[in-house]
Design a protein around this motif. Structure first.
Motif, PDB file in Angstrom:
ATOM      1  N   SER A  10      -7.567  11.966   8.710  1.00 47.05           N
ATOM      2  CA  SER A  10      -7.657  11.247   7.446  1.00 47.05           C
ATOM      3  C   SER A  10      -8.736  11.838   6.544  1.00 47.05           C
ATOM      4  O   SER A  10      -9.828  12.194   6.990  1.00 47.05           O
ATOM      5  N   PRO A  16      -8.721  -0.193   2.964  1.00 46.46           N
ATOM      6  CA  PRO A  16      -8.200  -1.511   2.572  1.00 46.46           C
ATOM      7  C   PRO A  16      -9.342  -2.458   2.199  1.00 46.46           C
ATOM      8  O   PRO A  16     -10.434  -2.396   2.764  1.00 46.46           O
ATOM      9  N   CYS A  65       3.125   7.746   7.417  1.00 49.21           N
ATOM     10  CA  CYS A  65       2.661   7.138   6.167  1.00 49.21           C
ATOM     11  C   CYS A  65       1.490   7.940   5.607  1.00 49.21           C
ATOM     12  O   CYS A  65       0.611   8.389   6.336  1.00 49.21           O
ATOM     13  N   MET A  67      -0.868   6.832   3.777  1.00 45.14           N
ATOM     14  CA  MET A  67      -2.103   6.049   3.654  1.00 45.14           C
ATOM     15  C   MET A  67      -2.688   5.676   5.004  1.00 45.14           C
ATOM     16  O   MET A  67      -3.865   5.891   5.256  1.00 45.14           O
ATOM     17  N   CYS A  68      -1.870   5.109   5.905  1.00 44.36           N
ATOM     18  CA  CYS A  68      -2.385   4.685   7.210  1.00 44.36           C
ATOM     19  C   CYS A  68      -2.171   5.737   8.296  1.00 44.36           C
ATOM     20  O   CYS A  68      -2.820   5.698   9.345  1.00 44.36           O
ATOM     21  N   LEU A 170       4.585   5.941   1.252  1.00 43.29           N
ATOM     22  CA  LEU A 170       3.843   4.731   1.635  1.00 43.29           C
ATOM     23  C   LEU A 170       4.733   3.818   2.462  1.00 43.29           C
ATOM     24  O   LEU A 170       5.899   3.602   2.130  1.00 43.29           O
ATOM     25  N   ASN A 173       3.656  -1.753   4.718  1.00 45.11           N
ATOM     26  CA  ASN A 173       2.386  -2.445   4.939  1.00 45.11           C
ATOM     27  C   ASN A 173       1.356  -1.992   3.914  1.00 45.11           C
ATOM     28  O   ASN A 173       0.616  -2.802   3.350  1.00 45.11           O
ATOM     29  N   CYS A 174       1.328  -0.702   3.662  1.00 45.96           N
ATOM     30  CA  CYS A 174       0.325  -0.136   2.755  1.00 45.96           C
ATOM     31  C   CYS A 174       0.646  -0.394   1.287  1.00 45.96           C
ATOM     32  O   CYS A 174      -0.264  -0.403   0.453  1.00 45.96           O
ATOM     33  N   ASP A 175       1.931  -0.590   0.954  1.00 45.61           N
ATOM     34  CA  ASP A 175       2.252  -0.785  -0.461  1.00 45.61           C
ATOM     35  C   ASP A 175       1.981  -2.209  -0.946  1.00 45.61           C
ATOM     36  O   ASP A 175       2.164  -2.509  -2.126  1.00 45.61           O
ATOM     37  N   ASN A 177      -1.024  -3.682   0.277  1.00 43.90           N
ATOM     38  CA  ASN A 177      -2.476  -3.783   0.448  1.00 43.90           C
ATOM     39  C   ASN A 177      -3.208  -3.546  -0.864  1.00 43.90           C
ATOM     40  O   ASN A 177      -2.706  -2.862  -1.757  1.00 43.90           O
ATOM     41  N   TRP A 179      -6.400  -1.602  -2.115  1.00 41.48           N
ATOM     42  CA  TRP A 179      -7.218  -0.494  -1.615  1.00 41.48           C
ATOM     43  C   TRP A 179      -8.456  -0.303  -2.480  1.00 41.48           C
ATOM     44  O   TRP A 179      -8.432  -0.583  -3.679  1.00 41.48           O
TER      45      TRP A 179
END
Length: 272
Positions: A10, A16, A65, A67-68, A170, A173-175, A177, A179
């Motif tokens: 990452s 988040p 994903c 993002m995660c 994405l 779950n991440c869309d 959140n 951030w």
């Protein structure tokens, strides 16, 4: 080990927002809603996952994903599904046709007397075998597409995150959140209308909505225009129907008047 590898890969551009998550942006909405945010590629934690050509260890129909970093099933658009099914049907048809043709040229009950002396003469079956192979390959592609679609639908039904086609990598779950951009502490959220990150302040009082205020207003105007157009069309259709009924009634009255004028006078009228 998996989590440590994700943390290592990452870029840690965003994190988040820590819970509890409020229902809307808590700062000055009017001031922050127009804030400039970095480009999408500069915001994602795993930019390497943006490419469709990802690690070979990922199963078919899965994607990482951006993002995660977790692997999720991919959804397939209806357009791609129809294209695959159409191609499969065409290839199967071609395979059967070529196979039939090769069967006509090949006579198993009357072999050529010197056929066993020429092992390379197999042109009669070549087209059929190639077509069958193409048909088999297309069938496997279609089956894989169907399995992929079923997996994505099943995942969405049991609340397992998936990666929709238009989500730029994405997961679902991440869309949803909120951030926090670590470089400037700006709070951002994915907008499904813009298909990009927007300042969380741009979502207004409905901070947990899937679209920003601008997209919601645009959608509301679009629906209002469609509704107005339908009402105008309905009024026009009713007007045309009334006009046709009126013309039909007038024509019927004129015919009745003509019939009455053409009737002969009665004997009592002549005597009088």
């Amino acid at each position: 080990r998996h989590m440590s590898r994700l943390q290592h890969d990452s870029k840690r551009k965003c994190v988040p927002l820590k819970p509890p998550i409020p229902s809307k942006f808590q700062g000055d909405i009017e001031k922050v809603k127009t804030a400039q945010i970095p480009e999408f590629t500069s915001l994602v934690n795993f930019p390497s996952h943006m490419s469709q050509k990802q690690a070979h260890s990922i199963p078919d129909g899965m994607r990482l994903c951006v993002m995660c970093g977790h692997s999720c099933p991919c959804s397939i658009s209806n357009k791609s599904r129809k294209k695959n099914n159409t191609g499969n049907n065409n290839n199967i048809g071609g395979g059967v046709g070529n196979n039939d043709k090769s069967s006509e040229n090949h006579h198993p009950h009357h072999p050529h007397p010197h056929a066993h002396h020429h092992p390379h003469h197999h042109s009669g079956n070549g087209g059929g075998i190639l077509s069958l192979r193409n048909s088999s390959s297309s069938s496997q592609t279609s089956s894989a597409t169907s399995v992929l679609a079923n997996n994505a639908n099943h995942a969405s039904n049991i609340n397992i995150p998936i990666i929709p086609t238009q989500n730029k990598g994405l997961c679902t779950n991440c869309d949803v959140n909120v951030w926090v951009v670590l470089s400037n502490n700006l709070e951002i959220k994915w907008c499904k209308g813009c298909k990009n990150f927007r300042p969380w302040a741009a979502f207004g009082d409905k901070g947990l909505a899937t679209k920003c205020v601008r997209c919601r207003d645009r959608q509301r105007e679009k629906y209002a225009a469609q509704k107005e157009e339908k009402e105008k069309s309905k009024i026009k259709d009713n007007s045309n129907s009334d006009s046709k009924n009126k013309k039909s009634s007038t024509k019927s009255t004129n015919i009745d008047d003509t019939i009455i004028k053409k009737q002969p006078l009665s004997s009592s009228s002549v005597t009088a």
